[in-house]
Design an enzyme around this catalytic site. Structure first.
Site, PDB file in Angstrom:
ATOM      1  N   SER A   1       0.948  -1.050   0.007  1.00  0.00           N
ATOM      2  CA  SER A   1      -0.107   0.070  -0.087  1.00  0.00           C
ATOM      3  C   SER A   1       0.738   1.271   0.009  1.00  0.00           C
ATOM      4  O   SER A   1       1.655   1.580   0.868  1.00  0.00           O
ATOM      5  CB  SER A   1      -0.825   0.084   1.306  1.00  0.00           C
ATOM      6  OG  SER A   1      -1.783   1.199   1.215  1.00  0.00           O
ATOM      7  N   GLU A   2       1.178   1.663  -1.132  1.00  0.00           N
ATOM      8  CA  GLU A   2       2.148   2.853  -1.181  1.00  0.00           C
ATOM      9  C   GLU A   2       1.741   4.070  -0.613  1.00  0.00           C
ATOM     10  O   GLU A   2       2.244   4.831   0.140  1.00  0.00           O
ATOM     11  CB  GLU A   2       2.315   3.157  -2.797  1.00  0.00           C
ATOM     12  CG  GLU A   2       3.471   2.264  -3.351  1.00  0.00           C
ATOM     13  CD  GLU A   2       2.825   0.970  -3.718  1.00  0.00           C
ATOM     14  OE1 GLU A   2       3.598  -0.188  -3.876  1.00  0.00           O
ATOM     15  OE2 GLU A   2       1.670   0.810  -3.816  1.00  0.00           O
TER      16      GLU A   2
ATOM     17  N   TYR B   1       4.900   2.778  -9.179  1.00  0.00           N
ATOM     18  CA  TYR B   1       3.921   2.404  -8.063  1.00  0.00           C
ATOM     19  C   TYR B   1       3.619   3.684  -7.190  1.00  0.00           C
ATOM     20  O   TYR B   1       3.081   3.670  -6.152  1.00  0.00           O
ATOM     21  CB  TYR B   1       4.439   1.067  -7.430  1.00  0.00           C
ATOM     22  CG  TYR B   1       4.679  -0.098  -8.102  1.00  0.00           C
ATOM     23  CD1 TYR B   1       4.085  -0.027  -9.440  1.00  0.00           C
ATOM     24  CD2 TYR B   1       5.374  -1.063  -7.569  1.00  0.00           C
ATOM     25  CE1 TYR B   1       4.324  -1.517 -10.207  1.00  0.00           C
ATOM     26  CE2 TYR B   1       5.787  -2.114  -8.239  1.00  0.00           C
ATOM     27  CZ  TYR B   1       4.971  -2.355  -9.593  1.00  0.00           C
ATOM     28  OH  TYR B   1       5.197  -3.354 -10.311  1.00  0.00           O
ATOM     29  N   ILE B   2       4.472   4.809  -7.262  1.00  0.00           N
ATOM     30  CA  ILE B   2       4.492   5.847  -6.467  1.00  0.00           C
ATOM     31  C   ILE B   2       3.267   6.546  -6.344  1.00  0.00           C
ATOM     32  O   ILE B   2       2.908   7.619  -5.523  1.00  0.00           O
ATOM     33  CB  ILE B   2       5.914   7.002  -6.733  1.00  0.00           C
ATOM     34  CG1 ILE B   2       6.040   7.514  -5.284  1.00  0.00           C
ATOM     35  CG2 ILE B   2       5.613   7.863  -7.669  1.00  0.00           C
ATOM     36  CD1 ILE B   2       7.417   8.186  -5.150  1.00  0.00           C
TER      37      ILE B   2
ATOM     38  N   HIS C   1       7.009  -0.526 -15.277  1.00  0.00           N
ATOM     39  CA  HIS C   1       8.221  -0.618 -14.532  1.00  0.00           C
ATOM     40  C   HIS C   1       9.393   0.292 -15.136  1.00  0.00           C
ATOM     41  O   HIS C   1      10.468  -0.165 -14.852  1.00  0.00           O
ATOM     42  CB  HIS C   1       8.588  -2.066 -14.487  1.00  0.00           C
ATOM     43  CG  HIS C   1       7.528  -3.085 -13.704  1.00  0.00           C
ATOM     44  ND1 HIS C   1       6.563  -3.539 -14.212  1.00  0.00           N
ATOM     45  CD2 HIS C   1       7.603  -3.463 -12.595  1.00  0.00           C
ATOM     46  CE1 HIS C   1       5.865  -4.207 -13.344  1.00  0.00           C
ATOM     47  NE2 HIS C   1       6.630  -4.279 -12.376  1.00  0.00           N
TER      48      HIS C   1
END
Length: 353
Positions: A75-76, A102-103, A145
């Protein structure tokens, strides 16, 4: 790829042959700061027992325990939110986001909370957090990615954005970032974790330990945020770059026999405008190279700064070589990546004007 020792590197007697790759340098910076300051903690997905997806935190949980190096849920937004609260209460958290892609779930916490905390509390509270994250392409990571979102954070007042290009810089800049009392985004170019990159994807990777920029002193040292370095010096033009692209442009200039001031920005906020001005006023030409998308990329800001401050010294328009305004393609990665062909064409164009 740099054949010369980083000029900021201290002459450390007895350590001249001590060479690390960027993963080892990041790990050592974290180790140094955890030993110096018991309030420094590391958190993130798989950073503990597993040592991080790229092994940058390997061995640190075993050395410092599970209360100082701990795994978090996937859970960022939760990772960043917890780090903001920890920082406000006196800790110095270093959260890792596994990939910069993912940030985004943590943007509200970073922008609305961390970046504003000192201002909104009249300096009663600060957010001394350093968010580490691998970024950039060159590893066939595809659209989820390989992103380079640095310009998003450069836009935010209250955040600092740091991007090292060598192991020596990675350690010194990360130590400075952790010591800073305001939030820092620390992007690590994953394509050069194990060695510099020439831009020729079909050539073997050369390990960092063949290059003097991998000489990393033991123990503590720092590199001030907001201070660029000259990767090379020359009279023909100025090239502004950071991260992986520093090595790509250096290799292409060497191949084409171009003598350029290659300015490795190191930090894009704060940016070292004095060094940029010094170089552009000398050379009269400026090429900007970054991997992120072109529209509203940080190169646009650099172009504006150079034009505003050095207009009457320019002998040719400022040029940019960047990624394209598309998601990062997996099958066409090397067409997207600013490589030898596109950078070479830009060099030919700017030097002919």
């Amino acid at each position: 790829m740099s054949d010369t020792k980083t000029k900021d590197a201290p002459a450390t007697e007895g350590q001249t042959d001590r060479r690390l790759n960027m993963i080892e340098a990041v790990n050592e910076a974290l180790d140094v700061m955890m030993e110096r300051d018991p309030n420094t903690v590391i958190m993130g997905e798989d950073v503990g027992y597993f040592g991080g997806v790229f092994r940058c935190t390997a061995g640190l949980q075993e050395k410092y325990g599970k209360t100082r190096v701990f795994d978090t849920p996937i859970s960022e937004c939760g990772i960043i939110a917890a780090a903001v609260g920890m920082g406000a209460y006196g800790l110095r958290p270093v959260p890792e986001i596994q990939f910069a892609d993912y940030i985004y779930p943590g943007l509200d916490q970073l922008i609305s909370e961390a970046a504003r905390l000192r201002y909104r509390s009249a300096a009663e509270f600060t957010a001394p957090i350093t968010v580490r994250s691998p970024f950039g392409g060159g590893i066939f990571g595809g659209q989820t990615h390989s992103q380079s979102p640095e310009a998003i954070f450069a836009h935010v007042s209250g955040l600092k954005t740091v991007i090292p290009a060598t192991p020596y810089d990675a350690k010194g800049l990360l130590i400075s970032a952790i010591e800073d009392n305001d939030p820092v985004i620390f992007f690590e170019p994953k394509r050069i974790y194990n060695g510099p990159f020439s831009g020729y994807y079909d050539k073997p990777v050369e390990p960092w330990k063949r290059f003097e920029a991998s000489i990393v002193p033991e123990g503590y040292y720092n590199i001030p945020l907001g201070k660029a370095r000259y990767a090379t010096k020359g009279e023909e033009l100025t090239i502004l770059a950071y991260g992986t692209m520093v090595h790509v442009v250096e290799a292409i200039c060497r191949e084409k026999g171009v003598e350029a001031d290659i300015v490795d920005l190191r930090t894009i906020v704060p940016v070292d405008i004095e060094t940029i001005e010094e170089s552009v006023r000398k050379t009269g030409r400026c090429l900007i190279v970054h991997e992120a998308t072109r529209t509203a990329g940080f190169g646009a800001e650099l172009s504006a700064l150079v034009t505003e401050r050095c207009f009457y010294h320019l002998e040719a328009p400022v040029l940019r070589v960047t990624g394209f305004d598309t998601p990062y393609p997996h099958s066409l990665e090397w067409a997207y990546f600013p490589g030898p062909i596109r950078i070479g064409e830009a060099l030919d164009k700017i030097l002919s004007e």
